[in-house]
Each structure stands twice: as C-alpha cells, then as structure tokens.
Motif scaffolding. Structure first.
Motif, PDB file in Angstrom:
ATOM      1  N   GLY A 188       0.771  -0.848  -0.226  1.00 20.51           N
ATOM      2  CA  GLY A 188      -0.049  -0.151  -0.131  1.00 20.51           C
ATOM      3  C   GLY A 188       0.617   1.605  -0.084  1.00 20.51           C
ATOM      4  O   GLY A 188       0.592   1.967   0.529  1.00 20.51           O
ATOM      5  N   CYS A 189       1.760   1.178  -0.571  1.00 25.05           N
ATOM      6  CA  CYS A 189       2.859   2.693  -0.838  1.00 25.05           C
ATOM      7  C   CYS A 189       2.469   3.188  -1.148  1.00 25.05           C
ATOM      8  O   CYS A 189       1.129   3.916  -2.001  1.00 25.05           O
ATOM      9  N   GLN A 190       2.193   4.619  -1.086  1.00 25.67           N
ATOM     10  CA  GLN A 190       1.367   6.154  -1.335  1.00 25.67           C
ATOM     11  C   GLN A 190       2.352   6.627  -2.212  1.00 25.67           C
ATOM     12  O   GLN A 190       3.604   7.193  -2.235  1.00 25.67           O
ATOM     13  N   LEU A 191       1.381   6.763  -2.868  1.00 29.06           N
ATOM     14  CA  LEU A 191       1.982   7.676  -4.586  1.00 29.06           C
ATOM     15  C   LEU A 191       2.243   9.396  -4.550  1.00 29.06           C
ATOM     16  O   LEU A 191       1.186   9.565  -3.877  1.00 29.06           O
ATOM     17  N   PHE A 192       2.909   9.648  -4.880  1.00 30.04           N
ATOM     18  CA  PHE A 192       3.673  10.975  -4.537  1.00 30.04           C
ATOM     19  C   PHE A 192       2.220  12.192  -5.914  1.00 30.04           C
ATOM     20  O   PHE A 192       1.943  13.313  -5.369  1.00 30.04           O
ATOM     21  N   GLY A 193       2.294  11.067  -6.565  1.00 30.30           N
ATOM     22  CA  GLY A 193       0.998  12.070  -7.905  1.00 30.30           C
ATOM     23  C   GLY A 193       0.273  10.668  -8.461  1.00 30.30           C
ATOM     24  O   GLY A 193       0.273   9.603  -7.739  1.00 30.30           O
ATOM     25  N   TYR A 194      -0.900  11.160  -9.402  1.00 28.11           N
ATOM     26  CA  TYR A 194      -1.504  10.624 -10.180  1.00 28.11           C
ATOM     27  C   TYR A 194      -0.104   9.594 -10.657  1.00 28.11           C
ATOM     28  O   TYR A 194       0.494  10.270 -12.331  1.00 28.11           O
ATOM     29  N   VAL A 195      -0.431   8.552 -11.472  1.00 21.28           N
ATOM     30  CA  VAL A 195      -0.014   7.180 -12.396  1.00 21.28           C
ATOM     31  C   VAL A 195      -0.147   7.422 -13.130  1.00 21.28           C
ATOM     32  O   VAL A 195      -0.284   6.898 -14.359  1.00 21.28           O
ATOM     33  N   GLY A 196      -1.992   6.621 -13.323  1.00 25.70           N
ATOM     34  CA  GLY A 196      -2.846   6.544 -14.374  1.00 25.70           C
ATOM     35  C   GLY A 196      -2.681   4.796 -14.160  1.00 25.70           C
ATOM     36  O   GLY A 196      -2.954   4.200 -14.833  1.00 25.70           O
ATOM     37  N   ILE A 197      -2.829   4.739 -13.424  1.00 21.74           N
ATOM     38  CA  ILE A 197      -2.767   2.529 -13.001  1.00 21.74           C
ATOM     39  C   ILE A 197      -4.220   2.273 -13.617  1.00 21.74           C
ATOM     40  O   ILE A 197      -4.080   1.476 -13.986  1.00 21.74           O
ATOM     41  N   GLU A 198      -4.519   3.033 -13.542  1.00 23.14           N
ATOM     42  CA  GLU A 198      -6.191   2.372 -13.283  1.00 23.14           C
ATOM     43  C   GLU A 198      -6.861   2.817 -14.070  1.00 23.14           C
ATOM     44  O   GLU A 198      -7.869   2.173 -14.944  1.00 23.14           O
ATOM     45  N   ALA A 199      -6.205   3.715 -15.368  1.00 26.40           N
ATOM     46  CA  ALA A 199      -6.246   3.576 -16.952  1.00 26.40           C
ATOM     47  C   ALA A 199      -6.229   2.646 -17.813  1.00 26.40           C
ATOM     48  O   ALA A 199      -6.643   1.714 -18.629  1.00 26.40           O
ATOM     49  N   VAL A 200      -5.655   0.754 -16.968  1.00 28.05           N
ATOM     50  CA  VAL A 200      -5.491  -0.412 -17.728  1.00 28.05           C
ATOM     51  C   VAL A 200      -6.995  -0.829 -17.630  1.00 28.05           C
ATOM     52  O   VAL A 200      -7.272  -1.496 -19.008  1.00 28.05           O
ATOM     53  N   LEU A 201      -7.920  -0.538 -16.967  1.00 33.40           N
ATOM     54  CA  LEU A 201      -8.933  -1.027 -17.539  1.00 33.40           C
ATOM     55  C   LEU A 201      -9.761  -0.805 -18.420  1.00 33.40           C
ATOM     56  O   LEU A 201     -10.636  -1.378 -18.827  1.00 33.40           O
ATOM     57  N   ASP A 202      -9.691   1.313 -18.241  1.00 28.58           N
ATOM     58  CA  ASP A 202     -10.099   1.132 -19.637  1.00 28.58           C
ATOM     59  C   ASP A 202      -9.945   0.991 -21.333  1.00 28.58           C
ATOM     60  O   ASP A 202     -10.189   0.525 -22.462  1.00 28.58           O
ATOM     61  N   GLN A 203      -8.351  -0.078 -20.842  1.00 26.47           N
ATOM     62  CA  GLN A 203      -7.663  -0.214 -22.162  1.00 26.47           C
ATOM     63  C   GLN A 203      -8.241  -1.589 -22.553  1.00 26.47           C
ATOM     64  O   GLN A 203      -8.648  -2.424 -23.094  1.00 26.47           O
ATOM     65  N   MET A 204      -8.368  -2.069 -21.034  1.00 25.02           N
ATOM     66  CA  MET A 204      -9.175  -3.323 -21.336  1.00 25.02           C
ATOM     67  C   MET A 204     -10.889  -3.627 -21.537  1.00 25.02           C
ATOM     68  O   MET A 204     -11.068  -4.866 -22.555  1.00 25.02           O
ATOM     69  N   LYS A 205     -11.502  -2.945 -21.435  1.00 26.79           N
ATOM     70  CA  LYS A 205     -12.644  -2.326 -21.662  1.00 26.79           C
ATOM     71  C   LYS A 205     -12.704  -2.046 -22.966  1.00 26.79           C
ATOM     72  O   LYS A 205     -13.460  -2.974 -24.366  1.00 26.79           O
ATOM     73  N   ILE A 206     -11.602  -1.345 -24.536  1.00 25.69           N
ATOM     74  CA  ILE A 206     -11.420  -1.112 -24.949  1.00 25.69           C
ATOM     75  C   ILE A 206     -10.987  -1.855 -25.751  1.00 25.69           C
ATOM     76  O   ILE A 206     -11.546  -2.191 -27.213  1.00 25.69           O
TER      77      ILE A 206
END
Length: 349
Positions: free
Chosen positions: A32-50
């Motif tokens: 559960g390492c805290q991120l310094f900012g937005y990385v965009g990992i959650e965008a993989v769900l949109d990629q899979m959907k497309i």
C-alpha cells in the motif's frame, strides 16, 4: 605433501569467518505504498474495456432436457432475440429423434458496442426414449471433443494469436416440474456432467406448480443433490474469497431456479413486458414475484459469465489437459504432436 601448521590455521580462520557471516536480507517492499501523484494505473481498466469491445468475446451454452420443457423459448428469453435452434428453422416439422443428437447454432450479438459470439447447443432426443440408458454419452463426447480441439490448437508450435474457443462454458439442465424427487436419469446425468462442465439445474415451466409445490420440490432437489454429492454451479470449492462465498451462498440457496420462459411481449399497466398470457392473467417472466428467471439471467450473464469461462478454462479444461498429456506418455502415440488421433480421443470421465 602434508599441509603446514600455518596453512591449517588460515583454513580454520576462513571457516570461522564463513560460519560467523551474516546473510544478506532483502526487506520486503511496503504494501500500500502511497503515491506522490497520479500515475495512471487505473487506466488499464479502460484499456481492457476498449480491447474487449473491439475483439468481442465468446460464450457457449448448452441446454439439456426432454422435449417440450421450453428450452428454445428460455434461450430466446435469456438473450431477448431469436437465437435458439427452432427459431432459426421456422416451419420445420419437429420430430423426436431416435437417438440423442447435438445441434449447435452460432450468432453474433451486439449490445452498446460490445460484441458476443454466442453458440447455443441443443440436445434433441435426450430423455425422450423408452430406454434412456447411456443417453448422456453423446453429450460427454461432444464436450470432450471441444476440449480436444482447443488442446490441439494450444500445443501447436505456431499457434493462432487467438485460439477459437468452442468449449461449453455452461450447461443448463431442465428438470421436469413433477413436484416429486429427481429421477434416476436426472441424478445420473448431473453426477457425470458436473465433473466436466458447469451444470446449472432449473425447474422448467414452473408456472405449472403452486408456490408451495415449488418450494417443496426445490427442497427435495437440494436434498437429492446433497445426498448424491453432486456439485452444481456455483461450486463451493471454487469460492475465492469471503465476498464471493457470501454471494454464491445466496445463489446456492435458490438453486434450482424455478423459471418460466416467454418470447412474446404483452401490455401490463402501460408497459410492454415479456410474459405468458393465460386465462387468469399474465405471468411476467422478469418479475421476481412470478418466477426466478431474473436470477438465472443474472447468474449466466450479468454477474457470473466471466466466472463460468474462468472455471471452464482453469478447472474443467485443465483436468482434461492433464489427463490427455499423461496419456501421451504412453507408447504408440502419434509422432506429430504426441497425442492420439482425433477419433481416438477418449470420452470417458
């Protein structure tokens, strides 16, 4: 030449250093390492959907039961389209075959940009004969043939980028609404088929039973399944976490679903609904107060479709693959791919 005293002392010192050496340890990375900012990992769900929307996916369902239990109507109701075998052969006289015959028909269904290649396999002739001994064997053979076809594609040196999947992901078994106990044919079929495919039993034409008769019949079927150790879908052994177990426990309490099929719409309170019109009123198939068709639809399509495919691939197909590859170690097999010929594929359990 014997070692000198100085050499012996040096060797003893080296051994002591090795024994006293502290091994290097690697600290585990924090969870559960805290991120310094937005990385965009959650965008993989949109990629899979497309990607899924572009390529689509396959779903193969088999319906088994005696003639006249509404299998074709139920399939049409599930997918709200004319996808059953009978619907695609209008006007053709239906005769009960002398042996169990398997007939598949494939459609491409699209909803909101998502394409699904649906294959419906019907089994006319099952349970319709005077002597129904071993009437499940053609069905077992067909299911194993689809596993064999996938396996042969999978072991090729140069494989297709996407292997065509004709494996049966779910088998809906229609139980006649007798109101009594399961017949020996029902028990034997589900006992054998549940080992190689996901079996979902349903009580066909449940509108012929009263609510009390339906509840008693369902309880008797559950007792029969438990007594004969028949594991129908969703299987308890494959629950992955407490959340899945809680959801599947609620589903298992309702199995077998008491369903009613209808592919015609009627006007009810100003709305068009799917239902069966009788002398006393309209039975709405999508109304939970009338039947449990919504539960079956949700299980097969809305909540567990991917799970059906995953269990087919990771459990049933994997068991078949291991057995076949173990058989390939025996002498006298085909030198091309190490497997027996297609006609030699075993259909036994």
């Amino acid at each position: 030449m014997e070692p000198t005293a100085v050499q012996e002392e040096e060797e003893e010192e080296e051994e002591e250093e090795e024994e006293g050496a502290v091994p290097l340890s690697v600290e585990p990375s924090p969870v559960g390492c805290q991120l310094f900012g937005y990385v965009g990992i959650e965008a993989v769900l949109d990629q899979m959907k497309i990607k899924t929307m572009k390529t689509g996916f396959e779903f193969n369902i088999m319906v088994v039961g005696q003639s006249g239990l509404g299998k074709s109507t139920m399939v049409n109701t599930l997918f709200k389209s004319k996808v059953s075998r009978k619907s695609c052969q209008p006007g053709q006289e239906e005769r009960i075959p002398k042996t169990v015959q398997l007939q598949s028909i494939t459609h491409v269904i699209e909803e909101k940009g998502v394409k699904m290649k649906l294959t419906v396999t019907d089994t006319p002739g099952f349970g319709d004969q005077i002597n129904n001994e071993n009437c499940w064997e053609p069905i077992i053979k067909y299911i194993n043939e689809q596993y064999e076809r996938y396996l042969r594609e999978e072991i090729l040196i140069t494989r297709k980028r996407k292997i065509p999947d004709t494996r049966v992901h779910g088998c809906v078994y229609f139980v006649p609404p007798t109101g009594h106990w399961l017949r020996p044919l029902d028990l034997e079929f589900m006992r054998r088929l549940s080992k190689i495919v996901n079996v979902v039993p349903v009580i066909a034409k449940a509108d012929t039973l009263t609510l009390e008769e339906r509840a008693e019949f369902k309880q008797r079927i559950q007792e029969d399944l438990k007594t004969h150790a028949i594991s129908v879908y969703p299987q308890e052994d494959f629950d992955q976490d407490p959340e899945d177990r809680a959801l599947n426990d609620r589903i298992r309490e309702k199995i077998p679903f008491a369903v009613v099929g209808a592919d015609q719409e009627h006007q009810v309170n100003g709305k068009r609904v799917l239902g069966r019109k009788t002398k006393w009123g309209i039975i709405e198939v999508e109304n939970p107060a009338h039947c449990e068709f919504p539960l079956l639809r949700d299980l097969l399509i809305r909540s567990h479709l991917q799970d059906l495919k995953d269990i087919t691939h990771n459990v049933h197909y994997e068991s078949y693959r291991v057995r076949r590859l173990n058989e390939s170690n025996r002498p006298g097999l085909s030198p091309l791919n190490g497997l027996p010929g297609k006609g030699e594929a075993s259909s036994h359990l």
